[in-house]
Design a protein around this motif. Structure first.
Motif, PDB file in Angstrom:
ATOM      1  N   VAL A   1       0.854  -1.180   0.000  1.00 49.95           N
ATOM      2  CA  VAL A   1       0.000   0.000   0.000  1.00 49.95           C
ATOM      3  C   VAL A   1       0.898   1.241   0.000  1.00 49.95           C
ATOM      4  CG1 VAL A   1      -0.229   0.018   2.532  1.00 49.95           C
ATOM      5  CG2 VAL A   1      -1.894   1.236   1.130  1.00 49.95           C
ATOM      6  N   ASP A   2       0.564   2.186  -0.870  1.00 50.08           N
ATOM      7  CA  ASP A   2       1.196   3.503  -0.888  1.00 50.08           C
ATOM      8  C   ASP A   2       0.127   4.493  -0.470  1.00 50.08           C
ATOM      9  OD1 ASP A   2       3.805   2.757  -1.926  1.00 50.08           O
ATOM     10  OD2 ASP A   2       2.741   2.317  -3.792  1.00 50.08           O
ATOM     11  N   ALA A   3       0.363   5.203   0.633  1.00 52.66           N
ATOM     12  CA  ALA A   3      -0.612   6.157   1.170  1.00 52.66           C
ATOM     13  C   ALA A   3      -0.032   7.560   1.113  1.00 52.66           C
ATOM     14  CB  ALA A   3      -0.965   5.786   2.605  1.00 52.66           C
ATOM     15  N   ASN A   4      -0.848   8.512   0.665  1.00 52.33           N
ATOM     16  CA  ASN A   4      -0.434   9.896   0.515  1.00 52.33           C
ATOM     17  C   ASN A   4      -1.401  10.798   1.263  1.00 52.33           C
ATOM     18  OD1 ASN A   4       1.602   9.264  -1.596  1.00 52.33           O
ATOM     19  ND2 ASN A   4      -0.225   8.646  -2.710  1.00 52.33           N
ATOM     20  N   VAL A   5      -0.873  11.615   2.157  1.00 51.52           N
ATOM     21  CA  VAL A   5      -1.653  12.646   2.843  1.00 51.52           C
ATOM     22  C   VAL A   5      -1.137  13.973   2.307  1.00 51.52           C
ATOM     23  CG1 VAL A   5      -2.264  13.671   5.067  1.00 51.52           C
ATOM     24  CG2 VAL A   5      -1.942  11.190   4.880  1.00 51.52           C
ATOM     25  N   LEU A   6      -2.007  14.725   1.649  1.00 54.28           N
ATOM     26  CA  LEU A   6      -1.614  15.909   0.892  1.00 54.28           C
ATOM     27  C   LEU A   6      -2.126  17.176   1.569  1.00 54.28           C
ATOM     28  CD1 LEU A   6      -2.610  14.334  -2.529  1.00 54.28           C
ATOM     29  CD2 LEU A   6      -0.369  14.282  -1.416  1.00 54.28           C
ATOM     30  N   PHE A   7      -1.212  18.099   1.865  1.00 55.55           N
ATOM     31  CA  PHE A   7      -1.560  19.331   2.586  1.00 55.55           C
ATOM     32  C   PHE A   7      -0.447  20.355   2.378  1.00 55.55           C
ATOM     33  CE2 PHE A   7       0.971  16.676   5.264  1.00 55.55           C
ATOM     34  CZ  PHE A   7       1.827  17.540   5.935  1.00 55.55           C
ATOM     35  N   THR A   8      -0.688  21.583   2.793  1.00 53.37           N
ATOM     36  CA  THR A   8       0.305  22.651   2.751  1.00 53.37           C
ATOM     37  C   THR A   8       0.803  22.880   4.170  1.00 53.37           C
ATOM     38  OG1 THR A   8      -0.814  23.654   0.863  1.00 53.37           O
ATOM     39  CG2 THR A   8       0.737  25.047   2.082  1.00 53.37           C
ATOM     40  N   ASP A   9       2.068  22.587   4.405  1.00 55.97           N
ATOM     41  CA  ASP A   9       2.630  22.595   5.755  1.00 55.97           C
ATOM     42  C   ASP A   9       2.545  23.949   6.449  1.00 55.97           C
ATOM     43  OD1 ASP A   9       4.282  20.909   7.738  1.00 55.97           O
ATOM     44  OD2 ASP A   9       5.430  22.775   7.559  1.00 55.97           O
ATOM     45  N   ILE A  10       2.689  25.033   5.719  1.00 52.18           N
ATOM     46  CA  ILE A  10       2.662  26.355   6.354  1.00 52.18           C
ATOM     47  C   ILE A  10       1.305  26.621   7.027  1.00 52.18           C
ATOM     48  CG2 ILE A  10       1.909  27.684   4.349  1.00 52.18           C
ATOM     49  CD1 ILE A  10       3.979  29.835   5.265  1.00 52.18           C
ATOM     50  N   ASP A  11       0.261  25.907   6.601  1.00 55.11           N
ATOM     51  CA  ASP A  11      -1.069  26.079   7.182  1.00 55.11           C
ATOM     52  C   ASP A  11      -1.298  25.187   8.401  1.00 55.11           C
ATOM     53  OD1 ASP A  11      -1.793  27.994   5.296  1.00 55.11           O
ATOM     54  OD2 ASP A  11      -2.455  26.459   3.886  1.00 55.11           O
ATOM     55  N   GLY A  12      -0.328  24.369   8.752  1.00 51.25           N
ATOM     56  CA  GLY A  12      -0.426  23.462   9.893  1.00 51.25           C
ATOM     57  C   GLY A  12       0.326  22.189   9.576  1.00 51.25           C
ATOM     58  N   ASP A  13       1.223  21.783  10.474  1.00 49.15           N
ATOM     59  CA  ASP A  13       2.062  20.610  10.223  1.00 49.15           C
ATOM     60  C   ASP A  13       1.304  19.335  10.571  1.00 49.15           C
ATOM     61  OD1 ASP A  13       4.116  18.867   9.712  1.00 49.15           O
ATOM     62  OD2 ASP A  13       5.336  19.458  11.425  1.00 49.15           O
ATOM     63  N   LEU A  14       0.971  18.563   9.565  1.00 48.19           N
ATOM     64  CA  LEU A  14       0.296  17.288   9.766  1.00 48.19           C
ATOM     65  C   LEU A  14       1.305  16.151   9.694  1.00 48.19           C
ATOM     66  CD1 LEU A  14      -2.944  17.646   7.607  1.00 48.19           C
ATOM     67  CD2 LEU A  14      -2.504  18.379   9.967  1.00 48.19           C
ATOM     68  N   ASP A  15       1.025  15.101  10.430  1.00 51.24           N
ATOM     69  CA  ASP A  15       1.783  13.862  10.357  1.00 51.24           C
ATOM     70  C   ASP A  15       0.791  12.733  10.140  1.00 51.24           C
ATOM     71  OD1 ASP A  15       4.326  14.972  10.691  1.00 51.24           O
ATOM     72  OD2 ASP A  15       4.205  14.879  12.866  1.00 51.24           O
ATOM     73  N   ALA A  16       1.300  11.565   9.791  1.00 52.37           N
ATOM     74  CA  ALA A  16       0.419  10.430   9.523  1.00 52.37           C
ATOM     75  C   ALA A  16       1.142   9.138   9.871  1.00 52.37           C
ATOM     76  CB  ALA A  16      -0.008  10.426   8.057  1.00 52.37           C
ATOM     77  N   ARG A  17       0.347   8.112  10.135  1.00 49.60           N
ATOM     78  CA  ARG A  17       0.884   6.780  10.413  1.00 49.60           C
ATOM     79  C   ARG A  17      -0.017   5.753   9.768  1.00 49.60           C
ATOM     80  NH1 ARG A  17       0.483   8.413  16.235  1.00 49.60           N
ATOM     81  NH2 ARG A  17       2.493   9.294  16.757  1.00 49.60           N
ATOM     82  N   LEU A  18       0.576   4.634   9.367  1.00 52.24           N
ATOM     83  CA  LEU A  18      -0.196   3.443   9.043  1.00 52.24           C
ATOM     84  C   LEU A  18      -0.059   2.520  10.246  1.00 52.24           C
ATOM     85  CD1 LEU A  18       0.717   2.744   5.301  1.00 52.24           C
ATOM     86  CD2 LEU A  18      -1.302   3.894   6.241  1.00 52.24           C
ATOM     87  N   LEU A  19      -1.190   2.070  10.767  1.00 52.06           N
ATOM     88  CA  LEU A  19      -1.239   1.234  11.965  1.00 52.06           C
ATOM     89  C   LEU A  19      -1.827  -0.120  11.625  1.00 52.06           C
ATOM     90  CD1 LEU A  19      -2.973   3.912  14.246  1.00 52.06           C
ATOM     91  CD2 LEU A  19      -0.508   3.486  14.077  1.00 52.06           C
ATOM     92  N   ASP A  20      -1.465  -1.132  12.394  1.00 56.07           N
ATOM     93  CA  ASP A  20      -2.178  -2.398  12.261  1.00 56.07           C
ATOM     94  C   ASP A  20      -3.471  -2.309  13.068  1.00 56.07           C
ATOM     95  OD1 ASP A  20      -1.577  -2.917  14.972  1.00 56.07           O
ATOM     96  OD2 ASP A  20      -0.038  -4.419  14.511  1.00 56.07           O
ATOM     97  N   GLY A  21      -4.289  -3.329  13.012  1.00 55.56           N
ATOM     98  CA  GLY A  21      -5.587  -3.308  13.686  1.00 55.56           C
ATOM     99  C   GLY A  21      -5.512  -3.153  15.190  1.00 55.56           C
ATOM    100  N   SER A  22      -4.336  -3.400  15.773  1.00 56.50           N
ATOM    101  CA  SER A  22      -4.145  -3.260  17.220  1.00 56.50           C
ATOM    102  C   SER A  22      -3.566  -1.904  17.600  1.00 56.50           C
ATOM    103  CB  SER A  22      -3.217  -4.360  17.738  1.00 56.50           C
ATOM    104  OG  SER A  22      -3.796  -5.621  17.517  1.00 56.50           O
ATOM    105  N   GLY A  23      -3.269  -1.082  16.608  1.00 58.72           N
ATOM    106  CA  GLY A  23      -2.726   0.245  16.880  1.00 58.72           C
ATOM    107  C   GLY A  23      -1.219   0.332  16.857  1.00 58.72           C
ATOM    108  N   ASN A  24      -0.542  -0.741  16.479  1.00 54.07           N
ATOM    109  CA  ASN A  24       0.916  -0.709  16.363  1.00 54.07           C
ATOM    110  C   ASN A  24       1.319  -0.008  15.070  1.00 54.07           C
ATOM    111  OD1 ASN A  24       1.435  -2.380  18.740  1.00 54.07           O
ATOM    112  ND2 ASN A  24       0.498  -4.005  17.518  1.00 54.07           N
ATOM    113  N   THR A  25       2.331   0.831  15.137  1.00 58.56           N
ATOM    114  CA  THR A  25       2.779   1.585  13.971  1.00 58.56           C
ATOM    115  C   THR A  25       3.501   0.680  12.981  1.00 58.56           C
ATOM    116  OG1 THR A  25       2.985   3.612  15.274  1.00 58.56           O
ATOM    117  CG2 THR A  25       4.199   3.534  13.188  1.00 58.56           C
ATOM    118  N   LEU A  26       3.030   0.697  11.739  1.00 60.05           N
ATOM    119  CA  LEU A  26       3.685  -0.029  10.648  1.00 60.05           C
ATOM    120  C   LEU A  26       4.700   0.868   9.959  1.00 60.05           C
ATOM    121  CD1 LEU A  26       0.480  -1.685   9.167  1.00 60.05           C
ATOM    122  CD2 LEU A  26       2.195  -2.763  10.656  1.00 60.05           C
ATOM    123  N   VAL A  27       4.317   2.129   9.731  1.00 66.27           N
ATOM    124  CA  VAL A  27       5.193   3.120   9.103  1.00 66.27           C
ATOM    125  C   VAL A  27       4.645   4.506   9.442  1.00 66.27           C
ATOM    126  CG1 VAL A  27       3.966   3.098   6.888  1.00 66.27           C
ATOM    127  CG2 VAL A  27       6.370   3.744   6.943  1.00 66.27           C
TER     128      VAL A  27
END
Length: 135
Positions: free
Chosen positions: A61-87
């Motif tokens: 899976v390739d996931a893209n979260v698209l935003f303009t950073d100057i308007d607010g710094d967003l971060d993202a994670r891919l998690l498994d069903g238990s909430g563990n971080t995959l990436v």
């Protein structure tokens, strides 16, 4: 749902008020909304968004979260069903791009978490997201 973001507006752009996501009951992992993309969404500090989807065994899976950073710094994670971080995607520039390959041997429920970085200069931001799943 946090009421903080209902009138949130970036001080650095002329976009106008940022709206909450249409899935406002997706603020915790257990309530992740089933989806494969979203446009014109808004996320607020301490009011994360969660979306779930299935990645077949052996697929990437390739996931893209698209935003303009100057308007607010967003971060993202891919998690498994238990909430563990995959990436994680934690840059300090526009957009977070992540990729994960399912080598578990079975289909995996994966959750995309989108959130405002706790030290962001802005308490909210608008974003789009999409993903592609390839065998």
């Amino acid at each position: 749902m946090s009421t903080q973001g209902l009138n949130c507006q970036s001080r650095r752009s002329e976009r106008g008020p940022i709206r909450a996501t249409v899935h406002k009951d997706n603020d915790i992992l257990a309530d992740a909304a089933p989806a494969v993309s979203g446009t014109g969404l808004g996320v607020f500090l301490e009011d994360d968004d969660f979306f779930r989807f299935v990645v077949p065994a052996g697929a990437t899976v390739d996931a893209n979260v698209l935003f303009t950073d100057i308007d607010g710094d967003l971060d993202a994670r891919l998690l498994d069903g238990s909430g563990n971080t995959l990436v994680s995607g934690t840059t300090t520039t526009d957009n977070e791009i992540m990729s994960w390959s399912n080598t578990t041997g079975s289909d995996a429920v994966v959750v995309l978490q989108v959130f405002v970085w706790p030290f962001s200069a802005e308490p909210c931001n608008a974003y789009d997201w999409n993903l592609s799943i390839t065998p």
